[in-house]
Design an enzyme around this catalytic site. Structure first.
Site, mmCIF file in Angstrom:
data_model
loop_
_atom_site.group_PDB
_atom_site.id
_atom_site.type_symbol
_atom_site.label_atom_id
_atom_site.label_comp_id
_atom_site.label_asym_id
_atom_site.label_seq_id
_atom_site.Cartn_x
_atom_site.Cartn_y
_atom_site.Cartn_z
ATOM 1 N N PHE A 124 1.026 -1.435 -0.137
ATOM 2 C CA PHE A 124 -0.061 0.292 0.374
ATOM 3 C C PHE A 124 0.697 0.885 0.087
ATOM 4 O O PHE A 124 1.832 1.292 0.957
ATOM 5 C CB PHE A 124 -1.094 0.166 0.993
ATOM 6 C CG PHE A 124 -2.043 0.854 1.045
ATOM 7 C CD1 PHE A 124 -2.762 0.766 0.139
ATOM 8 C CD2 PHE A 124 -2.337 2.125 2.140
ATOM 9 C CE1 PHE A 124 -4.222 1.718 0.459
ATOM 10 C CE2 PHE A 124 -2.868 2.649 1.968
ATOM 11 C CZ PHE A 124 -4.102 2.799 1.319
ATOM 12 N N ASP A 195 1.574 -5.190 8.483
ATOM 13 C CA ASP A 195 0.086 -5.031 8.197
ATOM 14 C C ASP A 195 -0.638 -5.326 8.583
ATOM 15 O O ASP A 195 -0.938 -6.601 7.098
ATOM 16 C CB ASP A 195 0.900 -3.416 7.108
ATOM 17 C CG ASP A 195 -0.661 -3.362 6.388
ATOM 18 O OD1 ASP A 195 -1.581 -3.237 7.698
ATOM 19 O OD2 ASP A 195 -0.663 -1.785 6.556
ATOM 20 N N TYR A 220 -11.625 0.649 10.703
ATOM 21 C CA TYR A 220 -12.580 0.255 10.119
ATOM 22 C C TYR A 220 -12.858 -0.032 8.075
ATOM 23 O O TYR A 220 -13.849 0.411 8.012
ATOM 24 C CB TYR A 220 -12.858 2.438 9.560
ATOM 25 C CG TYR A 220 -11.022 1.980 8.642
ATOM 26 C CD1 TYR A 220 -10.550 2.059 7.793
ATOM 27 C CD2 TYR A 220 -10.289 3.011 9.461
ATOM 28 C CE1 TYR A 220 -9.038 2.032 6.931
ATOM 29 C CE2 TYR A 220 -8.803 3.650 9.064
ATOM 30 C CZ TYR A 220 -8.744 2.690 7.687
ATOM 31 O OH TYR A 220 -7.220 2.845 7.438
ATOM 32 N N LYS A 221 -12.017 -1.407 8.496
ATOM 33 C CA LYS A 221 -12.076 -2.263 6.902
ATOM 34 C C LYS A 221 -12.835 -3.565 7.838
ATOM 35 O O LYS A 221 -14.249 -3.063 8.248
ATOM 36 C CB LYS A 221 -11.570 -2.855 6.800
ATOM 37 C CG LYS A 221 -10.561 -1.657 6.383
ATOM 38 C CD LYS A 221 -9.422 -2.112 5.526
ATOM 39 C CE LYS A 221 -8.701 -1.128 4.690
ATOM 40 N NZ LYS A 221 -8.680 -0.104 4.019
ATOM 41 N N ARG A 368 -12.483 -4.312 -7.031
ATOM 42 C CA ARG A 368 -11.924 -4.792 -6.018
ATOM 43 C C ARG A 368 -13.648 -5.156 -5.539
ATOM 44 O O ARG A 368 -14.583 -4.413 -4.691
ATOM 45 C CB ARG A 368 -11.755 -4.431 -4.955
ATOM 46 C CG ARG A 368 -10.734 -4.748 -4.134
ATOM 47 C CD ARG A 368 -9.666 -3.959 -3.451
ATOM 48 N NE ARG A 368 -10.769 -3.027 -2.793
ATOM 49 C CZ ARG A 368 -9.749 -2.063 -1.661
ATOM 50 N NH1 ARG A 368 -8.482 -2.568 -1.068
ATOM 51 N NH2 ARG A 368 -10.244 -1.201 -0.742
HETATM 52 C C1 LIG Z 1 -3.299 -2.265 3.525
HETATM 53 C C2 LIG Z 1 -2.682 -0.976 4.254
HETATM 54 N N1 LIG Z 1 -2.206 -0.138 4.705
HETATM 55 C C3 LIG Z 1 -2.236 1.371 5.570
HETATM 56 C C4 LIG Z 1 -3.920 2.296 5.182
HETATM 57 C C5 LIG Z 1 -3.810 3.371 5.753
HETATM 58 O O1 LIG Z 1 -4.206 3.540 6.679
HETATM 59 P P1 LIG Z 1 -4.601 4.656 7.793
HETATM 60 O O2 LIG Z 1 -5.676 5.548 6.570
HETATM 61 O O3 LIG Z 1 -5.343 4.468 8.966
HETATM 62 O O4 LIG Z 1 -3.020 5.459 7.633
HETATM 63 C C6 LIG Z 1 -4.057 1.240 4.520
HETATM 64 C C7 LIG Z 1 -5.546 2.536 4.612
HETATM 65 O O5 LIG Z 1 -6.406 1.831 3.784
HETATM 66 C C8 LIG Z 1 -4.377 -0.024 3.863
HETATM 67 O O6 LIG Z 1 -5.331 -0.551 3.108
#
Ligand SMILES: Cc1ncc(COP(=O)(O)O)c(C=O)c1O
Length: 409
Positions: A124, A195, A220-221, A368
């Site tokens: 990400f 992560d 939040y997911k 997705r």
């Molecule tokens: C794999 C992954 N890492 C990091 C994040 C970033 O999260 P945040 O906005 O809470 O920092 C996301 C957000 O969707 C994500 O999917």
């Protein structure tokens, strides 16, 4: 091919079917985006209203009377059970990127003789940005190397201080081998940071059995805690008191209300708290976690695999050759989403949303679909595919309205 009647039968015998009532979902809506933002639970709603009441009536006294100050560790302990952590190893605070920053810098200090951070080039983007920035701020020359994760074994040299990987790929839904990768990283003398954004609440996790050093995730997911809800951080107990929070603040101090000039970290994972807890948001998470009470992650996993198997089966039977399924077929490598590749991905997702089937688009060409077993029915999967067939057959995705992308896709 599985029929709609078969799906209705599967729903009747589904041990998780009653859980759907815990969620606020509009009739007719098929929500396949719980891997981006989970829906509101009734319990979360009640908990937020109750917290507002504590604020209204108790005012500042509620920090003591309503236990607000302990919310990060109290709710962290509830969440710990979902990732196989022990009480005292998880805290709820900040948001995921910020937590990754803390763990990256903290972990780099533990291996001063090594100078490389390895991560996945397909990670990400936020993870890549923060890893690069923290490597630059390590206080010594540290290089971030973004690699093809399949070559990890070859890249694990004695220079590697830390490996940071996302357990479930946000685009493809591919799940990595938590214990196997962690073991290989440790064998090379490096530390492992995971992560769990797309894993927590979606697949069974056992950080203790896998001997994970550090992890962070969002809520939040699949945990349904609400937009921008705080994240969580895991520090294995054997690292507590050893790893330092690089962003110390008063609420990670051993005695915050003694207002001492010098910083002394609190015991345990509390040391990773920096600022005042977002009490309303943490209590929204507290309420949302009720949906997992009395449910095992093995039950969630069994239904998740059945739902994603069904979706793949129906898409391939009803729309042969239209999409490339880029999610792995093997159960061991699949999490709880299915990604379909198409040159028309954005328009297809938008046309489905117009029909009440909510998925999302991930650039450049991915549709997705997330499958959250606590509220999705087999019949929803069947109907979603029928809508997808209608979109393609009627070319609804080519509508001019979808020529320009929304800011959030
Ligand atoms: C794999 C992954 N890492 C990091 C994040 C970033 O999260 P945040 O906005 O809470 O920092 C996301 C957000 O969707 C994500 O999917």
């Amino acid at each position: 091919m599985t029929t709609r009647d078969d799906c209705r039968e599967l729903d009747r015998s589904d041990p998780l079917r009653a859980r759907r009532d815990d969620f606020v979902l509009a009739p007719g809506l098929i929500y396949l985006d719980g891997n981006s933002l989970g829906p509101l639970t009734r319990s979360s709603h009640e908990r937020v209203v109750a917290t507002l009441d504590e604020w209204a009536k108790g005012l500042v006294g509620s920090w003591n009377a309503a236990g607000w100050m302990a919310a990060p560790t109290r709710v962290g302990n509830r969440l710990a059970t979902l990732i196989g952590a022990a009480p005292g190893e998880v805290v709820v605070a900040d948001t995921l990127t910020v937590l990754l920053a803390k763990l990256l810098l903290g972990a780099l200090d533990l291996v001063p003789e090594r100078s490389v951070v390895l991560t996945d080039a397909a990670n990400f983007h936020s993870d890549l940005y923060v890893a690069e920035a923290m490597a630059r701020r390590a206080g010594r020359p540290v290089t971030l190397r973004s690699i093809d994760r399949d070559t990890l074994e070859d890249e694990l040299s004695e220079d590697v201080a830390l490996v940071m990987l996302t357990h479930v790929d946000f685009r493809t839904g591919e799940m990595l081998d938590l214990a196997g990768v962690t073991e290989r990283v440790h064998a090379a003398g490096a530390l492992m940071l995971w992560d769990f954004a797309h894993s927590t609440g979606a697949v069974p996790l056992d950080v203790t059995a896998a001997n994970v050093d550090f992890a962070a995730g969002c809520t939040y997911k699949y945990l349904n805690a609400g937009p921008g809800a705080p994240g969580f951080l895991y520090v294995r107990s054997s690292w507590q008191g050893v790893i330092e929070n690089p962003l110390p603040g008063w609420l990670g101090h051993a005695r915050p209300f003694d207002f001492e000039r010098d910083y002394e970290p609190a015991a345990g994972v509390q040391a990773f708290v920096t600022s005042s807890p977002s009490v309303i948001a943490i209590n929204a998470l507290d309420g949302a976690l009720d949906a997992f009470e009395g449910v095992t992650m093995d039950e969630v996993r069994a239904k998740s695999l059945a739902l994603t198997d069904l979706f793949i089966e129906l898409v391939e039977a009803r729309l042969p050759g239209v999409f490339a399924v880029i999610t792995p077929r093997e159960h061991a490598r699949r999490a709880s989403q299915v990604a379909l590749r198409s040159d028309h991905a954005y328009g297809i997702v938008q046309a489905l949303i117009a029909r009440g089937v909510v998925g999302d688009f991930r650039a450049p060409d991915v549709c997705r679909f997330g499958f959250a077993p606590l509220y999705l029915r087999y019949v929803d999967v069947y109907d979603a595919v029928e809508h997808l067939v209608a979109v393609i057959e009627r070319e609804e995705h080519l509508d001019d309205a979808y020529a320009t992308r929304n800011p959030v896709t």
